[in-house]
Scaffold this active site. Structure first.
Site, mmCIF file in Angstrom:
data_model
loop_
_atom_site.group_PDB
_atom_site.id
_atom_site.type_symbol
_atom_site.label_atom_id
_atom_site.label_comp_id
_atom_site.label_asym_id
_atom_site.label_seq_id
_atom_site.Cartn_x
_atom_site.Cartn_y
_atom_site.Cartn_z
ATOM 1 N N CYS A 131 23.753 8.836 15.795
ATOM 2 C CA CYS A 131 23.500 8.811 17.242
ATOM 3 C C CYS A 131 23.308 10.184 17.898
ATOM 4 O O CYS A 131 22.586 10.279 18.892
ATOM 5 C CB CYS A 131 24.546 7.987 17.985
ATOM 6 N N ARG B 29 25.859 12.115 3.510
ATOM 7 C CA ARG B 29 27.139 12.811 3.552
ATOM 8 C C ARG B 29 27.492 13.276 2.155
ATOM 9 O O ARG B 29 27.381 12.497 1.206
ATOM 10 C CB ARG B 29 28.252 11.888 4.065
ATOM 11 N N GLU C 201 29.921 13.414 -0.158
ATOM 12 C CA GLU C 201 31.213 12.743 -0.268
ATOM 13 C C GLU C 201 32.075 13.432 -1.313
ATOM 14 O O GLU C 201 31.586 14.016 -2.262
ATOM 15 C CB GLU C 201 31.016 11.264 -0.640
ATOM 16 N N ARG D 213 30.740 3.867 -1.396
ATOM 17 C CA ARG D 213 30.906 5.286 -1.015
ATOM 18 C C ARG D 213 29.778 6.078 -1.644
ATOM 19 O O ARG D 213 29.765 6.305 -2.839
ATOM 20 C CB ARG D 213 32.263 5.813 -1.460
ATOM 21 N N GLU E 100 22.199 1.863 13.814
ATOM 22 C CA GLU E 100 23.087 2.461 14.806
ATOM 23 C C GLU E 100 22.744 1.875 16.167
ATOM 24 O O GLU E 100 21.610 1.992 16.641
ATOM 25 C CB GLU E 100 22.935 3.977 14.812
ATOM 26 N N ASP F 246 37.582 0.231 13.928
ATOM 27 C CA ASP F 246 36.985 0.054 12.600
ATOM 28 C C ASP F 246 37.081 -1.403 12.193
ATOM 29 O O ASP F 246 38.095 -2.051 12.438
ATOM 30 C CB ASP F 246 37.748 0.887 11.553
ATOM 31 N N GLU G 30 36.246 -0.090 5.158
ATOM 32 C CA GLU G 30 35.687 0.031 6.509
ATOM 33 C C GLU G 30 34.184 -0.193 6.394
ATOM 34 O O GLU G 30 33.507 0.564 5.715
ATOM 35 C CB GLU G 30 35.999 1.433 7.037
ATOM 36 N N ASN H 243 31.845 0.130 12.617
ATOM 37 C CA ASN H 243 32.732 0.494 13.714
ATOM 38 C C ASN H 243 32.087 0.208 15.071
ATOM 39 O O ASN H 243 30.879 -0.018 15.168
ATOM 40 C CB ASN H 243 33.172 1.956 13.609
ATOM 41 N N CYS I 168 28.827 3.619 20.799
ATOM 42 C CA CYS I 168 27.927 3.395 19.676
ATOM 43 C C CYS I 168 28.625 2.570 18.608
ATOM 44 O O CYS I 168 29.845 2.454 18.595
ATOM 45 C CB CYS I 168 27.422 4.711 19.095
ATOM 46 N N ARG J 261 27.789 -1.004 3.040
ATOM 47 C CA ARG J 261 29.171 -1.464 3.224
ATOM 48 C C ARG J 261 29.232 -2.983 3.454
ATOM 49 O O ARG J 261 30.091 -3.660 2.923
ATOM 50 C CB ARG J 261 29.820 -0.724 4.401
HETATM 51 N N1 SER Z 1 28.016 7.593 14.944
HETATM 52 C C1 SER Z 1 29.154 6.904 14.452
HETATM 53 C C2 SER Z 1 29.684 7.475 13.160
HETATM 54 O O1 SER Z 1 29.167 8.437 12.655
HETATM 55 C C3 SER Z 1 28.855 5.434 14.311
HETATM 56 O O2 SER Z 1 27.793 5.204 13.468
HETATM 57 O O3 SER Z 1 30.636 6.974 12.653
HETATM 58 ZN ZN ZN Z 2 27.253 6.808 16.773
#
Ligand code: SER
Ligand code: ZN
Length: 509
Positions: free
Chosen positions: A312, A342, A344, A353, A361, A426, A439, A442, A468, A475
């Site tokens: 976002c 990411r 990880e 993961r 989003e 979450d 998770e 969210n 958001c 997941r």
């Molecule tokens: N922007 C939030 C996050 O990174 C929800 O996607 O967790």
């Molecule tokens: Zn977000």
């Protein structure tokens, strides 16, 4: 926490002091200590806590001051108040301040430091020591650094680090809100292993990255369709496309610049677009069969930022600096235009993961009431989807807000100073094969964090809020398959219908 500030500075004037002007200046120093520095200080504060000129010396055109303080009228504030006060009086003697040279600045912090607190390496600090519960810093700063309130920021940061060290083992905030009942389970295994076994997915060549075959992709698209049918269309979210390369400017405003560094996929640019400059790099590969990474490192600039991380933040430059008309609110939008990345830690096993993942989003903004209302409606819609369509065993919990976690403020108290509804919920699903909870998405009410960071206002003048919700397709898949298995006959109707017959294109010999 007890803080002391001490500075020594030279005020360089446009002409040498005379007996007369020196006397006038001494009167000003005395007055500043008695009146000027005490202004605005609450009653009952110890005099030692308030800024005070404790030493002065005149030599030619230079006035040297030593100023000491506690938390009130901090030494640097006192310095600038004094500068303002002397100007008119000394002007009468044709003395004007030409320059301020900071000779020394030190901060001492007396506190019960947690055992795991380490003296941080911070900018502007020349020398730092911690002994007997006293942390001392010597700074190298200019007058303009002091005007930028560098000492205050350093103290605030040390405070945060003490807090974080204190929270240490306590981990993130987590508070159960809802837990579903038991649901039909058809599988006990690890869904990733089973997907590989059946040829639905294969490892890609980068870390934590998968190539999804048609079957897995059909499932992703079915989930996307459910989100569109049950949430996006009925609640009126419109699709946008957010950039997936995030420059530092965005993360400076979103707060990620405070702490996301260990998990970023960094992005660099070539020093030049000139083909001749790169020719030998290509030739090296042609001859050796290896990519000349060590040399490439010398020929790139940046990093200029990183790959999409939270999805976002990249939207917000769209609204930077604008005022939104009341009648266009609330705004409801979503993005599904690309991957998130990411780096990880260690064990990246299954699809739950991964370093590269797919997420829808959902983002909304408006007044505080509108923002909270949308979050509540979303929660109801999700509850319907997980209970009645996916028939999952799931629960949800209020946790450390994602933006605080991503800024490295793990364990911070979620109830501190922010409106009661601000924070992250979450959604977690049971993974029977590991008896753990995953998770899988969210919902967050982010308060005015983003509108503030990107300077977005509302016509009526009330604060703009936003929220958001990240829907992670890997997941969802891991949650669903680990409870329902990979045999489509056993899946809930709606999902089975949307997926259709799993396509098996490849035959491996
Ligand atoms: N922007 C939030 C996050 O990174 C929800 O996607 O967790
Ligand atoms: Zn977000």
């Amino acid at each position: 926490m007890q803080v002391r500030f001490r500075l020594e500075a030279e005020l360089r004037f446009s002409a040498p002091f005379t007996k007369e002007s020196e006397d006038a200046c001494r009167v000003l120093i005395d007055e500043a200590n008695r009146v000027l520095f005490v202004k605005g200080v609450p009653k009952g504060v110890e005099p030692g806590e308030v800024g005070h000129i404790t030493g002065s010396g005149f030599l030619g055109d230079v006035l040297t001051l030593t100023i000491e303080s506690g938390a009130y009228t901090r030494a640097h504030d006192a310095l600038f108040r004094f500068r303002k006060q002397v100007a008119p009086t000394l002007g009468k003697y044709r003395l004007g301040i030409r320059e301020i040279v900071v000779r020394d600045y030190s901060i001492t912090i007396r506190e019960q430091f947690p055992d795991n607190f380490r003296v941080p390496r911070l900018p502007f600090i020349r020398n730092a020591t911690l002994s007997d519960g006293v942390l001392s810093f010597d700074l190298t700063v200019t007058a303009s650094d002091l005007e930028n309130r560098i000492p205050d920021r350093l103290v605030r940061l040390v405070e945060e680090k003490i807090e974080a060290a204190g929270y240490g083992g306590k981990g993130e905030h987590w508070e159960l809100i809802y837990e579903s009942g038991a649901k039909p389970r058809h599988f006990e295994g690890d869904p990733t292993a089973e997907m590989i076994q059946r040829g639905w997915i294969r490892h890609a060549l980068s870390r934590g990255q998968w190539i999804h075959g048609p079957q897995s992709t059909q499932l992703f698209r079915a989930f996307e369709q459910i989100v569109i049918d049950e949430i996006i269309r009925p609640m009126g979210f419109s699709e946008m496309i957010f950039p997936k390369l995030v420059p530092w400017e965005v993360w400076m405003k979103s707060g990620h610049a405070k702490g996301v560094y260990p998990e970023i996929y960094y992005v660099c640019t070539p020093k030049t677009r000139d083909a001749a400059y790169w020719e030998d790099i290509g030739d090296y590969f042609k001859v050796t069969g290896e990519v000349w990474v060590d040399e490439i490192r010398n020929r790139i600039d940046g990093p200029i930022g990183g790959l999409c991380y939270a999805q976002c933040p990249s939207f917000w430059p769209f609204l930077q600096g604008v005022t939104l008309a009341n009648d266009c609110l609330p705004i409801h939008i979503f993005d599904r235009s690309g991957t998130s990345h990411r780096y990880e830690s260690g064990g990246i096993h299954g699809i739950e993961r991964v370093d590269e993942f797919h997420r829808i989003e959902i983002l909304w903004l408006g007044t505080a009431e509108q923002t909270v209302e949308t979050a509540d409606r979303l929660h109801d819609a999700y509850t319907y989807v997980f209970e009645d369509l996916l028939e999952l065993e799931w629960r949800c919990a209020k946790v450390t807000p994602w933006f605080m976690a991503q800024e490295g403020m793990i364990g911070a108290d979620t109830s501190c100073g922010c409106g009661g509804r601000i924070g992250t919920t979450d959604y977690e699903a049971l993974l029977p094969y590991s008896s753990s909870w995953l998770e899988f998405q969210n919902v967050s009410i982010n308060g005015d964090k983003y509108p503030k960071g990107f300077n977005v206002k509302i016509q009526s003048g009330v604060d703009c809020w936003s929220g958001c919700s990240g829907i992670g397709l890997e997941r969802w898949t891991a949650a669903f398959l680990s409870q329902k298995g990979l045999d489509i006959e056993k899946w809930p109707d709606k999902v089975a219908k949307l997926v259709g017959e799993p396509k098996n294109l490849f035959k491996f010999l």
